[in-house]
Scaffold this motif. Structure first.
Motif, mmCIF file in Angstrom:
data_model
loop_
_atom_site.group_PDB
_atom_site.id
_atom_site.type_symbol
_atom_site.label_atom_id
_atom_site.label_comp_id
_atom_site.label_asym_id
_atom_site.label_seq_id
_atom_site.Cartn_x
_atom_site.Cartn_y
_atom_site.Cartn_z
ATOM 1 N N ASP A 1 0.851 -1.179 0.000
ATOM 2 C CA ASP A 1 0.000 0.000 0.000
ATOM 3 C C ASP A 1 0.892 1.236 0.000
ATOM 4 O O ASP A 1 1.465 1.602 1.031
ATOM 5 N N HIS B 1 -0.342 14.822 -0.466
ATOM 6 C CA HIS B 1 -0.669 15.933 -1.359
ATOM 7 C C HIS B 1 0.525 16.883 -1.429
ATOM 8 O O HIS B 1 0.862 17.560 -0.472
ATOM 9 N N ASP C 1 -2.608 14.546 -5.997
ATOM 10 C CA ASP C 1 -3.770 14.827 -5.161
ATOM 11 C C ASP C 1 -3.692 13.995 -3.882
ATOM 12 O O ASP C 1 -2.739 13.246 -3.665
ATOM 13 N N GLU D 1 -5.144 11.357 -2.762
ATOM 14 C CA GLU D 1 -5.064 9.902 -2.910
ATOM 15 C C GLU D 1 -4.016 9.501 -3.937
ATOM 16 O O GLU D 1 -3.873 8.317 -4.240
ATOM 17 N N SER E 1 -4.246 9.762 -6.961
ATOM 18 C CA SER E 1 -4.994 9.042 -7.989
ATOM 19 C C SER E 1 -4.702 9.563 -9.392
ATOM 20 O O SER E 1 -5.202 8.990 -10.365
ATOM 21 N N ASN E 2 -3.902 10.649 -9.502
ATOM 22 C CA ASN E 2 -3.581 11.176 -10.834
ATOM 23 C C ASN E 2 -2.330 10.531 -11.435
ATOM 24 O O ASN E 2 -1.812 10.994 -12.438
ATOM 25 N N SER F 1 -0.530 6.248 -11.941
ATOM 26 C CA SER F 1 -0.905 4.831 -11.860
ATOM 27 C C SER F 1 -0.304 4.172 -10.618
ATOM 28 O O SER F 1 0.599 4.715 -9.970
ATOM 29 N N GLN F 2 -0.806 2.950 -10.313
ATOM 30 C CA GLN F 2 -0.304 2.207 -9.157
ATOM 31 C C GLN F 2 1.178 1.891 -9.305
ATOM 32 O O GLN F 2 1.952 2.013 -8.348
ATOM 33 N N LYS G 1 3.205 4.986 -8.656
ATOM 34 C CA LYS G 1 3.264 5.240 -7.203
ATOM 35 C C LYS G 1 4.361 4.399 -6.560
ATOM 36 O O LYS G 1 5.146 4.884 -5.737
#
Length: 629
Positions: free
Chosen positions: A471, A476, A520, A522, A524-525, A527-528, A531
């Motif tokens: 995870d 932000h 942002d 999360e 979320s802008n 990809s996994q 990240k």
């Protein structure tokens, strides 16, 4: 659920998107009202100079306002005597005297208003400073609390202490303390002024008080549990909203909108009932006190008229006394409201203090590890360690009754790549938690370079470790800031170099804004896989001696996994590395593979050695190979 959550057997009991949270019970009274108010007073003692000034200004404002009705009564008496004198052939009303009296009255009320304004400003400052201090204490407390606390509480419950409870405390305290001071001063001052006018009328006015107190005590007694329940379920509502917001994709995918709505409606209905009842009882105060007060005015007017006829008092004194009666019942009204606010204050403060008094991790080591250097002893620093790790007959359970790690032993050399494999719940992530002292072993020892981890301060011990988890956690901010989180004093060039080692530089440059692109909340802008590469870059920048990679490639596609694997290879160069993996194909080149089952190491060796044995590892590997085939 994260790998940590899986391995500890789902220790976190908080509700999921469709579940129920803990503590869903009816409202209850504060466990220790007096004790909570005492703790609050102790916290406020840090602002005693400001509080003393508040008391002085509040009393001064009250005194000036109390003297007003007496002076106004003198003006009324002067007018009455002037009219009566003119009817008897006298000179009539002396407007010069009336003017002086009214001018004096205006001066008193202006002075009262100025004092009230000053005490309001100071009290607001005190309450806001107290709020700031409590939030700061909560923030520091969070960093000292054991991992177990966060695994057994919902995010909403914890956030509610920082937001709702502290806000409630601040607002109610600001109002209640000022009103308590002014109301007490008013009651005492007005009582003295009434006694100066007439003892009999004062007795009649005072007899109203027991009736008021009986009604107030009844309401307060029944309202406290509802105020407590209101704060309790506000925390549950926050937790549900936060979790449902974060789990929208899952909820929609499983068509669980109706179930989620029903769960929310149930909690919201409980909050509504407790809030409605608490506000209802609070709203009863004013009409009841007004009714009792109006009865008092009737009695005082009749008795005052009788005494004036007998010339025991002046006509103007009746007017003054009626004003004093109003001023006497009004602070009792305010005290009733203060009692209500104190219930709310105590309920909020109790929850804050309960949080601040939760058990903490023992941050400091009892026996510091010492190193002899140039004939002198000094405390061992994280930079002195090489990265050798030893698990010596470790036994551990999240509760003493249920031991899940039984007689775990392993010896890891500096720079080795160690893979920990096994089915879900075997204890893989638990071993990492023991290594980093998120939990302490029940018996046995975990050592780094021969030193027991208990002999290190927790914060210093954790400087030895870098982590890349399944995870990903990004906050932000810009990509540059997120990578620099690994080492805050790193230059831009060092950040870019770490990104290149993590094979992240290319995709970062392709993003709008590059390294200055803002992620942002999360993240979320991106990809996994992107990240994950950023978290690896962050770990490379931190340059820790021991690396922990927990399921780092389990949630990405094969092509991205290959890129991440290359980045991880760069990350693990020259470092002791612990790799927790379900994909056994990713750990073939590990120096040592520890195979765990039910908390025990059932096998250990290299990939080839374990396959030759044909044991538990071979079965796991072959089953994955068959599935992939």
């Amino acid at each position: 659920m994260s790998a940590a959550g899986k391995e500890n057997g789902g220790m976190r009991r908080g509700r999921g998107p469709m579940g129920h949270g803990p503590g869903m019970m009816g409202g209850e009274k504060a466990k220790n009202f007096k004790g909570t108010i005492g703790k609050l007073a102790k916290e406020m003692s840090a602002f005693k100079i400001g509080l003393i000034l508040v008391v002085l200004f509040a009393v001064g404002s009250t005194v000036f306002s109390i003297i007003g009705p007496t002076i106004l009564g003198d003006a009324t008496t002067e007018i009455f005597n002037g009219l009566m004198g003119k009817l008897s052939g006298g000179s009539g009303i002396d407007f010069t005297v009336i003017g002086r009296i009214l001018l004096m009255l205006a001066g008193l009320y202006v002075a009262s208003a100025v004092f009230s304004f000053l005490q309001g400003i100071i009290m607001t400052g005190v309450s806001q400073k107290l709020t700031y201090r409590m939030r700061e204490q909560i923030s520091h407390k969070i960093h000292r609390m054991p991992m177990n606390y966060f695994e057994t509480k919902t995010h909403g419950e914890i956030l509610s202490r920082v937001t709702n409870d502290v806000d409630t405390l601040s607002q109610s305290l600001n109002q209640s303390l000022t009103q308590l001071i002014t109301s007490t001063a008013t009651v005492i001052g007005v009582l003295i002024m009434m006694l100066r006018i007439s003892g009999w009328m004062t007795l009649a006015a005072v007899l109203i008080v027991p009736v008021s107190l009986i009604m107030v005590s009844f309401i307060v007694k029944h309202s406290q549990r509802y105020f407590k329940a209101q704060q309790e379920y506000l925390g549950h509502i926050n937790g549900q909203v936060e979790e449902v917001y974060g789990g929208q994709v899952i909820i929609k995918a499983f068509n669980k909108e109706k179930d989620v709505q029903e769960t929310f409606d149930e909690t919201n209905d409980t909050l509504y009932r407790s809030a409605w009842k608490s506000q209802f009882f609070s709203g009863l105060m004013q009409p009841i006190m007004m009714f009792v007060g109006n009865l008092g005015y009737v009695v005082i007017s009749i008795l005052g008229g009788y005494l004036a006829i007998r010339q025991a008092i002046e006509v103007g004194q009746i007017q003054s006394f009626i004003q004093y009666v109003r001023n006497f019942t009004q602070p009792i009204n305010q005290m009733a409201q203060v009692a209500n606010m104190l219930q709310s204050t105590a309920a909020a403060a109790e929850r804050v203090f309960e949080f601040l008094e939760e058990e903490e991790e023992d941050q400091m080591a009892e026996n510091h590890v010492m190193l002899v250097e140039n004939g002198e002893e000094r405390k061992v620093k994280p930079t002195d360690l090489k990265g050798a790790v030893e698990f010596d007959h470790v036994h551990f359970g999240y509760t003493p009754e249920k031991i899940i790690i039984n007689d775990f032993s392993a010896d890891v050399k500096p720079g080795q790549k160690i893979a920990i494999v096994g089915p879900t719940g075997a204890g893989k992530t638990t071993m990492v938690k023991l290594l980093m002292r998120f939990y302490d072993v029940n018996s046995g020892a975990v050592r780094i370079d021969g030193y027991d981890v208990k002999d290190f301060d927790r914060s210093e011990l954790r400087e030895v470790f870098g982590m890349v988890l399944q995870d990903t956690w990004l906050y932000h901010g810009t990509i540059m800031e997120n990578i620099r989180y690994g080492r805050l004093d790193a230059t831009d060039e060092e950040v870019i170099a770490a990104a290149k080692s993590a094979h992240a530089h290319h995709f970062i440059q392709a993003l709008p804004g590059g390294y200055n692109m803002v992620l942002d909340e999360e993240a979320s802008n991106i990809s996994q896989g992107q990240k994950q590469l950023l978290t690896i870059a962050r770990a490379i920048l931190a340059d820790n001696k021991i690396m922990i990679l927990d399921e780092a490639t389990s949630s990405v596609d094969t092509r991205t996994e290959q890129r991440i694997q290359k980045a991880m290879d760069n990350l693990m160069k020259g470092r002791t590395s612990f790799i927790i993996a379900h994909r056994l194909s990713t750990i073939r080149d590990a120096d040592l593979i520890l195979v765990m089952q039910d908390g025990d190491i059932v096998e250990q060796g290299t990939h080839e050695e374990l396959l030759e044995k044909g044991g538990f590892y071979a079965k796991l590997y072959n089953s994955q190979f068959e599935q992939s085939a």
